[in-house]
Write an enzyme that holds these catalytic residues in place. Structure first.
Site, short mmCIF file in Angstrom:
data_model
loop_
_atom_site.label_atom_id
_atom_site.label_comp_id
_atom_site.label_asym_id
_atom_site.label_seq_id
_atom_site.Cartn_x
_atom_site.Cartn_y
_atom_site.Cartn_z
N THR A 128 40.57 -31.77 70.49
CA THR A 128 39.34 -31.47 69.76
C THR A 128 38.56 -30.34 70.43
OG1 THR A 128 39.20 -33.76 69.05
CG2 THR A 128 37.19 -32.45 68.88
N GLU A 129 38.00 -29.45 69.59
CA GLU A 129 37.23 -28.32 70.10
C GLU A 129 35.82 -28.32 69.55
OE1 GLU A 129 40.98 -25.28 70.81
OE2 GLU A 129 39.30 -24.63 69.55
N PRO A 130 34.88 -27.64 70.23
CA PRO A 130 33.48 -27.63 69.79
C PRO A 130 33.30 -27.14 68.36
CG PRO A 130 33.64 -26.77 72.02
CD PRO A 130 35.05 -26.95 71.53
N GLY A 133 36.36 -29.83 65.61
CA GLY A 133 36.30 -31.25 65.27
C GLY A 133 37.66 -31.78 64.87
N GLU A 243 47.94 -43.27 67.63
CA GLU A 243 46.51 -43.27 67.99
C GLU A 243 45.68 -43.99 66.94
OE1 GLU A 243 42.79 -40.22 68.97
OE2 GLU A 243 44.73 -39.40 68.43
N ARG A 244 45.99 -43.76 65.67
CA ARG A 244 45.21 -44.41 64.61
C ARG A 244 45.45 -45.92 64.59
NH1 ARG A 244 46.65 -39.45 60.55
NH2 ARG A 244 45.16 -37.99 61.45
N GLY A 340 19.50 -62.57 65.87
CA GLY A 340 18.07 -62.29 65.77
C GLY A 340 17.60 -61.35 66.87
N GLU A 368 36.10 -39.49 56.93
CA GLU A 368 36.17 -38.52 55.83
C GLU A 368 37.49 -37.75 55.84
OE1 GLU A 368 32.20 -39.86 56.49
OE2 GLU A 368 33.61 -38.96 57.90
#
Length: 388
Positions: A128-130, A133, A243-244, A340, A368
């Site tokens: 993953t990269e900035p 995603g 992984e999933r 509660g 998504e």
């Protein structure tokens, strides 16, 4: 325990693992959560017990056991109530080590897989990269070949074990002009010049070291390339199924843990002259939540069974993560409500569970993105195939 999938040996393993976690992990979890640092000595203890080598070949120190030992490990790790600690373990064992085992040369396996199994080294997976995603194909990190080296430049983010691991499995574009067909996989030592890491401040998973990593002209020998050049995207996609499924199993396990804790609490908490587990509205809600959890658990077991047989399970593993992580969020939200005011207190486990669970629909591909992948499979009849 479902005897369709679990044997007596699995049960013995689960009991032994519970004893180990109760002795070596649970007493220290609160400290690790507050400090954000897991004591590095725990990895050697895991290695000595064989927990890092469950799924790996005996030739490298592993035990070559079926995937249901992995399922047991994942389920019991959720019960220590630290998503960060659990993630630090499985990100090493089933993300970084999977690539080392599947794509690494014999020399790479001897240098990295053997000490990974023994607990002497830990790894992280950097995809993953900035700016990317979940868009793996849109990564900007490059690895340009020059003589006997590749020069890697770029950055990665949200990397579990990103600060304290000993090595990094890194995806980078070796042929940027080819898009997703130009990605390759490398293994890098932490102490290579040009690698720097910054710790990220997270909502949950507080015990784990999640980092943003920068690569500034990092000189990597060509021997550190794993698999074939430009085949990295297919390797990544192939391993995403595991992984999933892992994240699906994590989700049903933490939901079950939350429900069991809540049921115990409800049996002891009294209001209006009776324990609150006697009120019909609460009983029926619990019945619905427990049903959702069990449905996800049984589906996840069936996916693990088929994956263990070598089937290519991208669709089903994607469904596992999508449905199970959503279920876990809903279950834990309701469980917190059952407690509660105490559910909102940090002295009770639900607050941490609530924070940690929220990453489920985000990490390892957002819900998504997973829906779009499934839509392509179901509606567009797209076929995903294993790397050749």
């Amino acid at each position: 325990m479902n005897s369709m999938y679990f044997t007596e040996e699995h049960t013995h393993f689960r009991n032994s693992l519970k004893d180990f976690l109760n002795k070596e992990v649970i007493p220290y979890i609160d400290h690790w959560e507050k400090s954000g640092i897991i004591d590095a000595s725990i990895w050697k203890k895991f290695g000595d017990m064989g927990y890092f080598g469950l799924s790996y070949p005996e030739a490298y120190g592993g035990l070559n056991l079926d995937l249901f030992y992995m399922v047991v490990l994942l389920e019991e790790l959720q019960k220590v109530n630290s998503g960060g600690f659990a993630a630090a373990v499985w990100a090493h064992v089933y993300l970084a080590m999977t690539h080392i085992n599947k794509e690494g040369t014999e020399a790479i396996k001897q240098k990295y897989l053997v000490p990974s199994i023994s607990g002497e080294k830990t790894g992280c997976l950097c995809i993953t990269e900035p700016f990317g995603g979940s868009d793996v194909a849109g990564m900007r990190t490059t690895a340009i070949k020059k003589d006997d080296y590749y020069i890697i430049n770029g950055s990665k983010t949200f990397i579990t074990n990103g600060l304290y691991s000993d090595y990094l499995v890194v995806a980078a574009k070796t042929s940027p002009e080819k898009g997703n067909k130009g990605i390759s996989i490398f293994v890098l030592d932490r102490d290579m010049a040009g690698i720097s890491a910054t710790k990220l401040n997270k909502l949950g998973w507080r015990a784990s070291d999640t980092g943003e990593i920068a690569f500034d002209n990092v000189k990597v020998p060509t021997g550190n390339l794993m698999g074939e050049p430009d085949k990295g995207f297919s390797y990544i996609m192939q391993h995403f199924a595991l992984e999933r499924l892992i994240m699906g199993v994590n989700a049903h396990a933490r939901a079950e843990f939350a429900l069991e804790y809540t049921l115990k609490y409800m049996s002891e908490r009294h209001a209006f002259g009776q324990s609150i587990d006697k009120f019909q509205a609460l009983r029926h809600t619990i019945a619905d939540l427990y049903t959702d959890m069990e449905m996800c658990k049984e589906f996840n077991y069936s996916v693990a069974y088929r994956l263990n047989r070598g089937e290519y399970m991208v669709k089903e593993a994607t469904m596992s993560k999508l449905k199970s992580t959503k279920m876990a969020d809903e279950v834990i939200y309701q469980c917190l409500q059952f407690l509660g005011g105490y559910g909102y207190m940090e002295d009770y486990p639900m607050a941490r569970l609530f924070r940690d669970s929220r990453l489920g629909p985000i990490g390892g591909g957002t819900s998504e993105i997973l829906r779009e992948i499934l839509a392509k499979i179901i509606i567009d009849k797209k076929e995903y195939k294993p790397a050749t």
